[in-house]
Design a protein around this motif. Structure first.
Motif, PDB file in Angstrom:
ATOM      1  N   PRO A 146       7.668  -8.771   8.243  1.00 30.66           N
ATOM      2  CA  PRO A 146       7.063  -7.450   8.015  1.00 30.66           C
ATOM      3  C   PRO A 146       8.013  -6.344   8.469  1.00 30.66           C
ATOM      4  N   MET A 147       8.070  -5.261   7.718  1.00 29.88           N
ATOM      5  CA  MET A 147       8.951  -4.144   8.040  1.00 29.88           C
ATOM      6  C   MET A 147       8.117  -2.896   8.276  1.00 29.88           C
ATOM      7  N   ARG A 148       8.316  -2.259   9.419  1.00 30.20           N
ATOM      8  CA  ARG A 148       7.613  -1.020   9.728  1.00 30.20           C
ATOM      9  C   ARG A 148       8.555   0.165   9.564  1.00 30.20           C
ATOM     10  N   LEU A 149       8.049   1.206   8.948  1.00 35.18           N
ATOM     11  CA  LEU A 149       8.790   2.450   8.823  1.00 35.18           C
ATOM     12  C   LEU A 149       7.781   3.577   8.645  1.00 35.18           C
ATOM     13  N   PHE A 178       5.326  -2.830   5.579  1.00 34.75           N
ATOM     14  CA  PHE A 178       5.684  -3.449   4.309  1.00 34.75           C
ATOM     15  C   PHE A 178       5.711  -4.952   4.538  1.00 34.75           C
ATOM     16  N   VAL A 179       4.748  -5.689   3.955  1.00 40.65           N
ATOM     17  CA  VAL A 179       4.585  -7.117   4.223  1.00 40.65           C
ATOM     18  C   VAL A 179       4.858  -7.931   2.960  1.00 40.65           C
ATOM     19  N   GLU A 198       8.032 -11.377  -7.002  1.00 38.87           N
ATOM     20  CA  GLU A 198       7.794 -11.098  -5.587  1.00 38.87           C
ATOM     21  C   GLU A 198       6.572 -10.196  -5.447  1.00 38.87           C
ATOM     22  N   GLN A 199       5.877 -10.320  -4.319  1.00 40.36           N
ATOM     23  CA  GLN A 199       4.670  -9.537  -4.077  1.00 40.36           C
ATOM     24  C   GLN A 199       4.698  -8.982  -2.650  1.00 40.36           C
ATOM     25  N   TYR A 200       4.443  -7.676  -2.525  1.00 38.67           N
ATOM     26  CA  TYR A 200       4.449  -7.015  -1.223  1.00 38.67           C
ATOM     27  C   TYR A 200       3.155  -6.237  -1.025  1.00 38.67           C
ATOM     28  N   LEU A 201       2.714  -6.168   0.216  1.00 42.91           N
ATOM     29  CA  LEU A 201       1.529  -5.399   0.581  1.00 42.91           C
ATOM     30  C   LEU A 201       1.965  -4.172   1.375  1.00 42.91           C
ATOM     31  N   LEU A 202       1.442  -3.002   1.005  1.00 44.36           N
ATOM     32  CA  LEU A 202       1.718  -1.768   1.734  1.00 44.36           C
ATOM     33  C   LEU A 202       0.501  -1.405   2.570  1.00 44.36           C
TER      34      LEU A 202
END
Length: 262
Positions: A146-149, A178-179, A198-202
């Motif tokens: 997971p990426m935090r910004l 951003f997961v 690819e699939q990402y969750l915001l």
């Protein structure tokens, strides 16, 4: 649990301009389109420019609001400036929003409103305007963790239902996580061809402050292929209202349907 990673710079290079055309719809009804182009400038900076429109039905007539948007970023994809201009029929709903970023300060000018300053992160952040802005999100992913910004949300659209408001422009910063989720299969509605993407969750908002009873699954989802944006899906809490979708109509002229996760 995996500790979310910091939004450190990711080496990003673009050998040639990347362009596409987006369509957006709600409850299966098309609302508008946006064509965009991401390019690297001779200075080493990047520019994301787009032109689009929204179409509304007012008194049995279609009314179109057109807009142009431009975001400039440094070599690490940290925003430097932003401009969004809306043009309505006969000048109705015209609005211009500009953001100039110097260090940790962003100067926001919108219409005839008094310019104002807000603080922005020293590190890279995601500036969200119209839908093409999400093209940059997948360029910032550095791995599977997971990426935090921070998301800087800038909007300047004044629709028919909002004319009574003196200032319908908002600009704010909110935490964003951003997961990366499991890959998902989609089917092109026009050709019937299937592919895995690819699939990402915001997740907008501070994850540490979220309701512990929530599984955290709610939020818009982005679909991509090798870092290239393909679409965005936002599901309403009321299932009967259907999804809000953005998709690459240059790749999927009639859109796509999600089949299943891997």
């Amino acid at each position: 649990a995996t500790e979310p990673q910091a939004p450190g710079p990711k080496t990003f290079t673009l050998s040639q301009p990347e362009s596409g055309r987006l369509a957006f719809e709600a409850q299966g009804k098309k609302l508008g389109e946006e064509a965009y182009k991401l390019e690297r400038l001779p200075t080493g900076e990047y520019k994301l420019s787009s032109q689009g429109f929204f179409s509304f039905n007012v008194l049995a007539s279609d009314v179109k609001f057109e807009y142009t948007q431009e975001t400039r970023l440094n070599a690490d994809l940290r925003p430097l400036s932003f401009a969004l201009d809306f043009h309505g029929p006969l000048g109705l709903g015209n609005r211009s929003t500009k953001v100039q970023i110097e260090g940790e300060q962003a100067l926001i000018s919108s219409g005839s409103d008094k310019p104002r300053e807000i603080q922005v992160p020293k590190e890279r952040f995601l500036l969200l305007g119209m839908f093409s802005s999400y093209v940059l999100a997948t360029k910032m992913v550095t791995g599977s963790d997971p990426m935090r910004l921070t998301a800087f949300i800038a909007a300047g659209f004044e629709g028919p239902q909002d004319q009574a408001q003196e200032d319908n422009t908002s600009a704010l910063t909110v935490p964003l996580e951003f997961v990366k989720l499991a890959p998902v299969r989609i089917r092109d509605k026009a050709t019937g061809k299937e592919r895995e993407v690819e699939q990402y969750l915001l997740r907008l908002g501070d994850p540490d402050q979220m309701d512990p009873r929530s599984d955290g699954s709610q939020g818009p989802q982005i679909l991509a292929s090798n870092g290239e944006f393909l679409g965005l899906i936002g599901t309403s809490e009321d299932a009967s209202r259907g999804d809000f979708r953005v998709y690459r109509m240059d790749l999927f002229p009639q859109g796509f349907e999600i089949l299943s996760a891997k």
